[in-house]
Design an enzyme around this catalytic site. Structure first.
Site: not given
Ligand code: KIV
Length: 295
Positions: A74-75, A113, A143, A145, A212
């Site tokens: 999602d970057s 993501d 993925k 978070e 991260e």
């Protein structure tokens, strides 16, 4: 769609790596890398690289180069769509970008993501959106978070047959709660929290976990204490794998990049130079030349 004339297993990078006995880079031959391959790599102590990708063209380049795992991060919000953070990214956007990356590759395991707000509401919401990424975009894993806070959701997804990569330490979707992008896990309490997060996502069935912005010593300790592979970004050299955002690592990002980024190329400069040269030649009338012209 794949524009490569070579099968990925025949690319020079893959062949060179295969000749050195590296199985993720070459020996996996003509099929997709799977989560089992990544588990086996951890057993062998083989490190691997992951890059982000947001479109079919770039993904095809990385696939040909032998990158075994591509993350449609999602970057994309910051690197591709022009937002300041990852927060505004939607499921529709992630589905479209992920589908393009899957179409552009033959060999890489493609991970989609889950954007902010697409899984936090309930495990049912998470499953609905993860299934959408798998069915509509064709990703091979997702993925999300969060450590302990996301463990129940990970468990449900895994039970339903969705391979999940977890993401702990600095979680950029929480940028406004964190007040920026500070290094995580510093100090005893924060270090213990990170270790609990890592154990929780492993216990929940995640096949891998991104660490991260974590001190290298702590990331190495976590890596040694887990049976699933850790993927570091700003977490030192002791992780099982490393990920970078492709625009950072290729020198496409404008302005400052985080300390943990190494630029392996200066593509922004090269591309800008090509554009300026094209415009100059158009202005002076030297492009198109006879060889670019039909009669
Ligand atoms: O969105 C992303 O690109 C990521 C990586 C930086 C791990 O989450």
């Amino acid at each position: 769609m794949n524009t490569s004339p070579l099968s990925p297993a025949q690319t020079p990078a893959a062949a060179a790596a295969a000749s050195q006995g590296s199985t993720l880079y070459g020996g996996v031959t003509n099929r997709r890398v799977t989560v089992r391959d990544l588990a086996a790599a951890k057993q062998r102590g083989e490190r691997w690289a992951m890059l982000t990708a947001y479109d079919a063209l770039t993904a095809g380049v990385f696939d040909e180069a032998g990158i075994p795992v591509l993350l449609v991060g999602d970057s994309a919000g910051n690197c591709h769509l022009g937002y300041d953070t990852t927060v505004p990214v939607t499921m529709d956007q992630m589905t479209m970008l992920s589908a393009a990356v899957v179409r552009g590759t033959q060999r890489a395991l493609v991970i989609g993501d889950m954007p902010f707000g697409s899984y936090q509401e309930s495990p049912a919401q998470a499953l609905r959106n993860a299934a959408r990424l798998m069915k509509e975009a064709g990703v091979h894993a997702v993925k999300l978070e969060g450590g302990e806070r996301s463990a129940h959701t990970i468990e449900l997804l895994v039970e339903a047959g969705v391979p999940v990569m977890a993401h702990i330490g600095l979680t950029p979707q929480s940028v406004h709660a964190l007040g920026g992008y500070p290094v995580q896990g510093r100090g005893d309490e924060a270090a213990h929290k990170l270790q609990r997060d890592a154990k929780a996502v492993q216990q929940a069935g995640a096949f891998s976990v991104v660490l991260e912005a974590v001190p290298a010593e702590l990331a190495q300790h976590v890596t040694e204490s887990l049976t699933i592979p850790t993927v570091g970004i700003g977490a030192g050299a002791g992780c099982d794998a490393q990920v970078l955002v492709w625009t950072d690592m290729a020198g496409m990002t404008a302005g400052r990049v985080p300390k943990f980024v190494k630029k392996f190329a200066e593509l922004r400069e090269a591309l800008g130079g090509a554009a300026r040269e094209f415009a100059d030649e158009v202005r002076e009338g030297s492009f198109p030349a006879p060889e670019h012209t039909f009669h």
